[in-house]
Write a protein that holds these residues in place. Structure first.
Motif, PDB file in Angstrom:
ATOM      1  N   SER A  52     -13.546   3.703   9.214  1.00 45.16           N
ATOM      2  CA  SER A  52     -12.882   2.896   8.203  1.00 45.16           C
ATOM      3  C   SER A  52     -13.892   2.446   7.125  1.00 45.16           C
ATOM      4  N   PRO A  53     -13.500   2.450   5.866  1.00 44.81           N
ATOM      5  CA  PRO A  53     -12.163   2.686   5.299  1.00 44.81           C
ATOM      6  C   PRO A  53     -11.890   4.139   4.951  1.00 44.81           C
ATOM      7  N   GLU A  58      -5.753   1.333  -1.861  1.00 48.73           N
ATOM      8  CA  GLU A  58      -6.866   0.886  -1.037  1.00 48.73           C
ATOM      9  C   GLU A  58      -8.167   0.617  -1.785  1.00 48.73           C
ATOM     10  N   THR A  75     -11.763   4.274  -0.457  1.00 47.64           N
ATOM     11  CA  THR A  75     -11.017   5.124   0.477  1.00 47.64           C
ATOM     12  C   THR A  75     -11.545   6.542   0.403  1.00 47.64           C
TER      13      THR A  75
END
Length: 239
Positions: free
Chosen positions: A27-28, A226, A229
């Motif tokens: 993540s992310p 987001e 990302t």
């Protein structure tokens, strides 16, 4: 790993779109991030790209240094790194996969398998506005293409792609059919709709467009949703 393919074997051209599932990134960027320019661990990106090549049985994949331009580059063999400062790749070479990275922009794959010409195009708002798809089609025709198929992958939909009214008007001026209204009733852009109209005007009538919206569908990376990302990819090649 989740792959969607517009062409299943043994057809003479292959087109594939990836999702964000099935990789090793944390993540992310979780998990199948294929972008090496977004801050992800380079080792994770390398493994994801290697995994992609293994699954698709590809020896050579050509990537781009995408800059939202209207530059088209013809490649005739494997490259030592990403092709610099370009947003469309065209080739006539078999076994050479062309890749486009996206996280809301439209990945456009073009192919004339009869004459052996394929292209991968990064059609973001600016590139689409400035004619990147038109220029890719023209380049393919210069190389002998006469019957082109176009496939567009998941991308930001007009119902969620909100922009200032002046920007929507500007894009509409250059890419008619792209201006729309979002679900909130604000000014928006549907790049895929504009590209469909443009392709039809260029005489390309074999067009498929995946309707999924990257902004609303968590199966895909989305920059607008987001910020930080990863990137999914579209690939096309002549086996």
């Amino acid at each position: 790993m989740s792959l969607s393919s517009a062409n299943e074997a043994p057809r003479p051209v292959r087109m594939v779109f990836t999702s964000r599932a099935g990789g090793v990134s944390s993540s992310p960027y979780d998990s199948f991030n294929l972008g090496d320019h977004v801050g992800d661990d380079p080792a994770a990106v390398a493994e994801n790209r290697a995994r992609l090549a293994r699954v698709l049985d590809l020896e050579h994949v050509v990537w781009m240094e995408q800059i939202h331009s209207h530059t088209v580059t013809v490649v005739d063999g494997p490259q030592p790194g990403p092709v610099e400062a370009t947003d469309a790749l065209v080739t006539t070479q078999r076994g050479l996969a062309l890749a486009v990275l996206v996280a809301d922009c439209v990945p456009v794959l073009l192919a004339d398998h009869t004459n052996g010409v394929v292209a991968a195009v990064h059609a973001g708002r600016m590139g689409a506005r400035n004619g990147i798809v038109r220029r890719a089609v023209e380049t393919m025709r210069d190389l002998g293409a006469t019957s082109i198929q176009a496939v567009m992958g998941p991308a930001a939909s007009g119902r969620h792609y909100e922009v200032p009214a002046e920007m929507a008007a500007d894009v509409e001026k250059h890419l008619p059919g792209s201006r729309t209204r979002t679900e909130q009733g604000t000014a928006g852009i549907d790049v895929r709709a504009g590209l469909v109209r443009q392709l039809l005007g260029l005489g390309v009538t074999n067009i498929e467009a995946d309707p999924r919206c990257t902004i609303e569908d968590a199966d895909f990376f989305s920059y607008r949703r987001e910020g930080t990302t990863g990137r999914q990819a579209g690939l096309v090649w002549l086996p």
